[in-house]
Design an enzyme around this catalytic site. Structure first.
Site, mmCIF file in Angstrom:
data_model
loop_
_atom_site.group_PDB
_atom_site.id
_atom_site.type_symbol
_atom_site.label_atom_id
_atom_site.label_comp_id
_atom_site.label_asym_id
_atom_site.label_seq_id
_atom_site.Cartn_x
_atom_site.Cartn_y
_atom_site.Cartn_z
ATOM 1 N N ASP A 122 -79.744 51.912 8.322
ATOM 2 C CA ASP A 122 -79.239 50.778 7.594
ATOM 3 C C ASP A 122 -80.234 49.783 7.740
ATOM 4 O O ASP A 122 -81.021 49.946 8.593
ATOM 5 C CB ASP A 122 -78.059 50.399 8.146
ATOM 6 C CG ASP A 122 -78.035 50.373 9.783
ATOM 7 O OD1 ASP A 122 -77.743 51.306 10.527
ATOM 8 O OD2 ASP A 122 -78.536 49.161 10.209
ATOM 9 N N ASP A 128 -79.707 46.779 9.186
ATOM 10 C CA ASP A 128 -79.069 45.650 10.129
ATOM 11 C C ASP A 128 -78.509 44.523 9.515
ATOM 12 O O ASP A 128 -77.786 44.879 8.463
ATOM 13 C CB ASP A 128 -80.092 45.481 11.082
ATOM 14 C CG ASP A 128 -79.671 44.806 12.472
ATOM 15 O OD1 ASP A 128 -78.500 45.437 12.960
ATOM 16 O OD2 ASP A 128 -80.175 43.988 13.050
HETATM 17 N N1 LIG Z 1 -78.177 48.388 12.976
HETATM 18 C C1 LIG Z 1 -78.317 49.005 14.022
HETATM 19 N N2 LIG Z 1 -78.052 48.268 15.218
HETATM 20 C C2 LIG Z 1 -78.280 48.999 16.524
HETATM 21 N N3 LIG Z 1 -77.999 50.241 16.533
HETATM 22 C C3 LIG Z 1 -78.178 50.907 15.383
HETATM 23 N N4 LIG Z 1 -78.078 52.368 15.143
HETATM 24 C C4 LIG Z 1 -77.873 52.536 13.772
HETATM 25 N N5 LIG Z 1 -78.091 51.412 13.171
HETATM 26 C C5 LIG Z 1 -78.146 50.420 13.987
#
Ligand SMILES: Nc1ncnc2[nH]cnc12
Ligand SMILES: CSC[C@H]1O[C@H](OP(=O)(O)O)[C@H](O)[C@@H]1O
Length: 302
Positions: free
Chosen positions: A220, A222
């Site tokens: 992703d 974030d």
């Molecule tokens: N955005 C994110 N923040 C922290 N850990 C993750 N693991 C997968 N995506 C994450």
């Protein structure tokens, strides 16, 4: 032959069903039990590797609850020399798209001191200061990077550090994801990806003199993208299955080369590193401390 390579599987990666299962070992360490039994598996060549599911096989441990001391101690104790760990990460850079692989070479610690982060705990009377300027094993990471690139599908990019630029993983406490402001701050600090798992795992691997590399799979973007929804678990899960399939493929095709290299090349540069890190004179070690610490470092605490 005992497994020389330990694999730690992260979110979405709880078993290695593409390899032949040999046995499960129920290890108890002085720091408690690992997240799962240590699963011993055969690569196609019959070379054995050891696998632990970081969050348990049913993903029942939060990142803060994972007993990294026990996970690392168990792998070291059964004879593992190098760990290849996997982690699902958020991307802090446009060019690292969901599905891509990243091998980081640096870490920024944003955990909150609630995790047990050293084997040399309070009351033990043994003080050490492990080197951590290079938190991963450069020789192991450099060895695996081109091999991983070879086996990834064409639409998946592999991002690695260069002499000019680091690839930095931010490790946050969680379990909640970051705010938009935090996510943008991490970008400004030089973070490229973010997870909740690399610490204290990498620190403990170093204290146990294990060579440790992290293979990250992006799920992703974030929370930093202004016009997009911030990350949700549903979004992460969408990419996890494909990422796990690619990760299993990497294990099956790359670790055979790592095993052969461990036997002959100088990859294990972290072995012996703790001899420079123990500051307490060995005449002062108590029998109790020796009993505990010889589980992971028998050469120094016999
Ligand atoms: N955005 C994110 N923040 C922290 N850990 C993750 N693991 C997968 N995506 C994450
Ligand atoms: C499921 S999203 C957050 C979760 O995923 C990562 O786990 P792992 O590193 O074990 O693959 C991240 O670190 C968080 O624990």
């Amino acid at each position: 032959m005992t497994p020389l390579i330990g694999v730690i599987g992260g979110s979405g990666f709880y078993k290695l069903d593409n390899l032949t299962h040999v046995e499960d070992i129920d290890v108890t360490t002085p720091w408690g039990k690992p997240s799962s039994k240590v699963m011993i598996l055969n690569l196609p060549s019959n070379v054995q590797i050891a696998f632990i599911a970081r969050h348990g096989i049913h993903h029942s441990l939060t990142p803060s609850e994972v007993n990294s001391q026990a996970n690392i101690a168990a792998l070291k104790h059964i004879g593992v020399k190098a760990i290849v760990a996997f982690s699902a990460v958020g991307s802090l850079r446009e060019e690292i798209k969901p599905g891509d692989f990243v091998i980081p070479n640096q870490i920024i610690d944003r955990t909150k001191s609630i995790r047990q982060h050293t084997f040399f705990g309070p009351g033990q009377g043994v003080v050490t200061h492990a080197m951590f300027g290079e938190p991963f094993s450069p020789s192991l990471s450099n060895f695996i990077a081109p091999l991983i690139k070879e086996v990834l599908p064409d639409n998946v990019d592999l991002h690695t550090s260069t002499d000019q630029s680091d690839k930095t993983v931010v490790c946050m406490e969680g379990p909640q994801f970051s705010t938009r402001a935090e996510s943008r701050m991490y970008q400004q600090l030089g973070g490229d990806i973010i997870n909740m798992s690399v610490l204290p795992e990498a620190k403990l691997a170093r204290e146990a003199e294990l060579s440790y590399s992290l293979i990250c799979t992006s799920t992703d973007y974030d929370a930093w993208r202004i016009n997009e929804e911030p990350v949700t678990v549903a979004e992460v899960i969408k990419t996890l299955t494909t990422n796990a399939t690619n990760s299993k493929h990497v294990v099956q095709n790359v670790l055979q080369h790592v095993h052969e290299a461990l036997l002959k090349e100088g990859i294990l540069t972290e072995q012996g590193s703790m001899q420079y890190s123990i500051i307490t004179p060995k005449e002062r070690f108590t029998q109790e401390a020796k009993n505990t610490l010889s589980f992971i470092l028998p050469d120094y605490f016999k």
